[in-house]
Motif scaffolding. Structure first.
Motif, PDB file in Angstrom:
ATOM      1  N   UNK A  51     -16.173  -6.523   9.106  1.00  0.00           N
ATOM      2  CA  UNK A  51     -16.136  -5.867  10.338  1.00  0.00           C
ATOM      3  C   UNK A  51     -15.114  -6.546  11.237  1.00  0.00           C
TER       4      UNK A  51
ATOM      5  N   UNK B  25      -9.233  -4.872   6.407  1.00  0.00           N
ATOM      6  CA  UNK B  25      -8.935  -4.585   4.940  1.00  0.00           C
ATOM      7  C   UNK B  25      -9.864  -3.814   4.284  1.00  0.00           C
TER       8      UNK B  25
ATOM      9  N   UNK C  31     -20.262   1.758  -2.896  1.00  0.00           N
ATOM     10  CA  UNK C  31     -19.585   2.242  -1.853  1.00  0.00           C
ATOM     11  C   UNK C  31     -17.980   1.851  -1.581  1.00  0.00           C
ATOM     12  N   UNK C  32     -17.754   0.374  -1.998  1.00  0.00           N
ATOM     13  CA  UNK C  32     -16.372  -0.150  -1.908  1.00  0.00           C
ATOM     14  C   UNK C  32     -15.597   0.812  -3.073  1.00  0.00           C
TER      15      UNK C  32
ATOM     16  N   UNK D 195     -14.671   3.950  -1.095  1.00  0.00           N
ATOM     17  CA  UNK D 195     -13.870   3.941  -0.025  1.00  0.00           C
ATOM     18  C   UNK D 195     -12.416   3.820  -0.618  1.00  0.00           C
ATOM     19  N   UNK D 196     -12.136   2.820  -1.614  1.00  0.00           N
ATOM     20  CA  UNK D 196     -10.968   2.587  -2.009  1.00  0.00           C
ATOM     21  C   UNK D 196     -10.207   3.858  -2.598  1.00  0.00           C
TER      22      UNK D 196
ATOM     23  N   UNK E 143      -9.293   6.150   0.227  1.00  0.00           N
ATOM     24  CA  UNK E 143      -7.811   5.466   0.503  1.00  0.00           C
ATOM     25  C   UNK E 143      -6.628   5.893  -0.146  1.00  0.00           C
TER      26      UNK E 143
ATOM     27  N   UNK F 139     -20.279   0.747  11.038  1.00  0.00           N
ATOM     28  CA  UNK F 139     -19.099   0.366  11.562  1.00  0.00           C
ATOM     29  C   UNK F 139     -18.360  -0.337  10.494  1.00  0.00           C
ATOM     30  N   UNK F 140     -18.809  -1.106   9.443  1.00  0.00           N
ATOM     31  CA  UNK F 140     -17.987  -1.587   8.571  1.00  0.00           C
ATOM     32  C   UNK F 140     -17.291  -0.611   7.688  1.00  0.00           C
TER      33      UNK F 140
ATOM     34  N   UNK G  48     -14.203   0.162   9.653  1.00  0.00           N
ATOM     35  CA  UNK G  48     -13.027  -0.755   9.763  1.00  0.00           C
ATOM     36  C   UNK G  48     -12.401  -0.802   8.632  1.00  0.00           C
ATOM     37  N   UNK G  49     -13.020  -0.445   7.412  1.00  0.00           N
ATOM     38  CA  UNK G  49     -12.094  -0.416   6.232  1.00  0.00           C
ATOM     39  C   UNK G  49     -11.353   0.989   5.948  1.00  0.00           C
TER      40      UNK G  49
ATOM     41  N   UNK H  53      -8.216   1.546  16.151  1.00  0.00           N
ATOM     42  CA  UNK H  53      -8.965   0.613  15.368  1.00  0.00           C
ATOM     43  C   UNK H  53      -9.178  -0.587  16.045  1.00  0.00           C
TER      44      UNK H  53
END
Lengths: 391, 406
Positions: free
Chosen positions: A307, A311, B196-197, B200-201, B204, B221-222, B225-226, B245
């Motif tokens: 958080x 990145x 998830x990772x 998300x990528x 992106x 929220x994380x 943030x990414x 952000x």
């Protein structure tokens, strides 16, 4: 510190139509009195099956097929019976079903993920907690020795209950105690709330009520299975701090099962990481986050978005977990086909070994006693060609 | 192409009414209504990702559906590429539908279990009658490749796929018509952290390659943030803070945003030492939102009236007592600890205690209200633009003048 629970090579299997599922594979860990032990892992890694094994609540298809669960309960250890005894410890897996049941709620309690489906929607919250209190009081009123011979519900009880249908199971003092418990877990206006039904509670309030019910019997071990997963983040913070507070007050030990590494970091003293039914790494919280040894732990940690930086987390874990049916499990390390540091050594199944000189940190990985050697590296995915085709 | 934002929502409001039959309407009865989205204005520029965050039931998903025209707003308007979507002709609406897409939270239930992966991905093409069958076939392979699934997946059914794979298929389906704007409604909430990772990528990469614009709706929220460039925070149907952000995360302007950020447990070793000043209470019911600023019932930074000198914890304690009295609950006002309070505070408490002991709740409440009522309770905050868009009395000019804030 004294130990409360010692799981030794705990192994559990589920029988399904497609064959045996190796849900829990030779899991060993210790929970000390008053500490919070976190069990983390992704879905299907065996965290909940481990907790259900400890609680003796495995569904009918599941059985504990090996290992032992030593639980410290001096009174029961002093009682003669068929169960295995080691000093003050009793092996839960050898206890007869009714003795196991009498420990539940009084010594070992459980909090589940979804509070809405864990309460009976047709009874008031207060009455359900009062029942838990009543059960605890009746259990402790009877001496331990006779407790294992808990009365069964036979014809006599049926006739008595049919003739006296209004006989209330719950006494007035249990009702009052239920209200006290609701107050203890921070529910405002507990007397009025006790008369309400679960549907009138919000998710966070109901989770508090479930904690109240769990601590009604003054247990010494609380198994919390994803207790905050269904809740919003501000409510999650409230529930976690409530758990902390209760632990400080009562010296309760908590096994916290979660997929959220942040929740573990916030609440636990020590952590076990599970993968494909095995405990792959076990360490005090700071060691786990600062010096993880198992490549799976490392991958899991780097996958968590931070958080405080913006990145994108690195998707360092590709592929997915092996299936847990007997025929799907590879011979070598279960993680090797996803492991960025897999070596030829990983074709043999690794044992759990201590990391360096500390016995509080251990991992089930060859990297505990040797460094990664690029010359012996396996091509990604080459570890188990067979399994790849399966996917 | 124009230089105006791709999506512009102005004064968007959605009210759901419940339990009104025709008979009720004839009798002039009104059912209970919930304002799910209340006067929200939001612009999304081309190529950016806006994160819409908030707790469950705050109106995030409804906002997403309003932006896509999947629901009719009660008031306000949405413009896509400068054109109001309410005024679209049938042909324009069809084009708009092709330009926009949505990816849902539940990967399994958003895919038809009786269709193969290829049929699912091609469905939007079939519906819009685009391309021939063989062209669709090759398009499906391209899309599968794009979301990093092997071509062998094309003939599988959803039940044969893992959650992450299902979500990839859902993303491929959303990309089928080459949209410019995609609403991601909790795209990774149902997935394990390693998956998830991966997703998300993927999102992106797709954005960079295809110049997509995203609205990412999430409670996590994380994830914001990414993935996101800007953040919009919702509370009980209102947008309370909108900003870049970094600015919102590093220096949140609204007390709710800071509480939200603070509540997230961080996955690191020293997390246990971080003390969380967590919010009290739960989200109030949207059918009966609090007066004034909707967050005032939980706010840790309530603004006391200018004429009394009181610290925040005492002020909040009094606020709690007042709401208990108003709800008719029993309170122990005489046990209230007044040590260190100013004379005004002590007098008001004493007077109220007296009235309460005499059984006169109304007078007691009135006495307390006169002394302690906060501007947060009485007046809805205006939207302030410094440091970024925020609706909170703490950022009102008058308040800032008195308290020398930046």
């Amino acid at each position: 510190m004294t130990d409360l629970l010692r799981a030794r090579d705990l192994t559990a299997r589920f029988d399904t139509e497609d064959g045996r599922v190796h849900a829990v594979e030779s899991v060993s860990f210790t929970v000390e009195a008053g500490e919070s032990f976190g069990l983390v892992g992704e879905s299907g890694s065996g965290k909940s099956a481990t907790a259900l094994s400890i609680a003796g609540l495995l569904p009918a298809a599941g059985t504990i097929t090996g290992g032992s669960l030593w639980f410290r309960t001096p009174e029961l250890a002093a009682t003669p019976g068929e169960h295995d005894v080691d000093g003050e410890f009793v092996d839960l897996t050898t206890l007869p079903a009714n003795a196991r049941r009498s420990l539940r709620g009084t010594e070992i309690a459980m909090v589940f993920q979804d509070p809405m489906s864990s309460f009976d929607p047709s009874a008031t919250v207060g009455s359900q907690i009062a029942k838990a209190v009543e059960v605890q009081q009746r259990a402790s009123a009877r001496p331990r020795s006779t407790r294992s011979k808990t009365e069964t519900y036979g014809l006599g009880s049926l006739i008595r209950d049919s003739l006296l249908p209004t006989r209330s199971f719950v006494s007035e003092s249990s009702r009052e105690r239920a209200i006290e418990l609701l107050e203890r877990v921070g529910i405002p206006d507990p007397a009025r709330r006790a008369e309400q039904h679960p549907t009138e509670f919000s998710g966070g309030m109901l989770q508090r009520a479930m904690i109240a019910q769990a601590i009604a019997g003054k247990p010494r071990l609380l198994l919390a299975d994803e207790p905050t997963t269904a809740l919003d983040v501000t409510i999650q913070a409230q529930i976690l701090s409530l758990l902390n507070e209760i632990q400080d007050d009562t010296g309760l030990s908590v096994v916290l099962i979660t997929h959220d590494l942040g929740v573990v970091a916030h609440h636990s003293d020590r952590v076990g990481v599970m993968y494909a039914g095995e405990l792959v790494e076990r360490a005090p919280i700071d060691r786990l986050f600062d010096a993880p040894v198992h490549p799976y732990t490392q991958g899991l940690l780097s996958a968590v978005p931070d958080l405080d930086t913006t990145a994108t987390p690195s998707p360092s874990l590709s592929g997915r977990m092996t299936g847990l049916h007997a025929h799907e499990l590879p011979e070598g390390c279960y993680f090797a086909d996803r492991c960025p540091q897999a070596m030829t050594d990983c074709r043999a199944h690794p044992e759990e070994r201590p990391v360096a000189e500390t016995d509080r940190h251990s991992a089930r990985c060859v990297l505990t006693d040797r460094a990664f050697d690029p010359d012996r590296a396996l091509e990604p995915g080459a570890a188990h060609e067979m399994e790849r085709d399966h996917q | 192409m124009t230089d105006q934002p791709l999506i512009r929502a102005a004064g968007l409001t959605k009210r759901f009414t419940d339990g009104v039959s025709v008979l009720d309407r004839l009798r002039g009865r009104e059912g209970s209504s919930i304002t799910a989205v209340d006067d929200c204005s939001l612009s999304i520029e081309r190529g950016e990702t806006v994160g819409l965050v908030g707790e469950s039931g705050c109106g995030k998903s409804t906002t997403g559906q309003l932006l896509l025209g999947l629901q009719e707003p009660t008031a306000g308007s949405v413009a896509f590429d400068g054109q109001p979507i309410a005024a679209q002709s049938a042909a324009e609406r069809r084009r708009f539908r092709q330009e926009t897409a949505i990816v849902f939270q539940e990967p399994f239930s958003s895919l038809d279990p009786r269709m193969t992966v290829e049929e699912i991905i091609c469905e939007p093409l079939v519906v819009n009658d685009i391309e021939t069958e063989s062209e669709r076939h090759s398009r499906a392979r391209d899309l599968l490749d794009r979301v990093e699934l092997s071509a062998a997946m094309a003939t599988r059914y959803p039940h044969e796929l893992s959650g992450g794979q299902c979500q990839r298929v859902a993303i491929a389906r959303a990309l089928a018509l080459e949209p410019s704007f995609i609403v991601l409604d909790e795209p990774v909430s149902a997935l394990d952290v390693s998956v998830q990772a991966q997703i998300l990528s993927l999102l992106d990469e797709l954005q960079a390659e295809l110049e997509l614009t995203y609205l990412c709706i999430t409670h996590d929220l994380s994830v914001v943030s990414s993935l996101c460039d800007r953040v919009a925070v919702m509370y009980l149907g209102e947008l309370i803070e909108v900003g870049p952000l970094e600015r919102v995360f590093d220096a949140p302007a609204h007390p709710y945003t800071s509480a939200l950020l603070e509540s997230v447990p961080r996955a690191r070793a020293n997390e246990r030492d971080r003390s969380i000043d967590h919010l009290e209470g739960a989200l109030p019911s949207p059918s009966d939102p609090p007066s004034g600023c909707r967050f005032h019932t939980r706010c840790p930074k309530l603004i006391p009236p200018a004429d009394i000198d009181i610290d925040q914890s005492t002020y909040r304690a009094i606020f709690r007592l007042r709401s208990q009295i108003a709800r008719g609950e029993s309170v122990a006002l005489d046990e209230f600890d007044c040590t260190g309070c100013s004379a005004t505070v002590t007098q008001a408490i004493e007077a109220a205690t007296e009235a309460l002991n005499a059984g006169d709740r109304a007078t007691a409440l009135d006495r307390l209200d006169t002394t302690f009522e906060s501007v947060c309770e009485t007046t809805p905050p205006d939207e302030h633009t410094t440091p970024h868009h925020v609706s909170c009395h703490l950022h009102a000019d008058a308040h800032c003048r008195d308290h020398n804030c930046e």
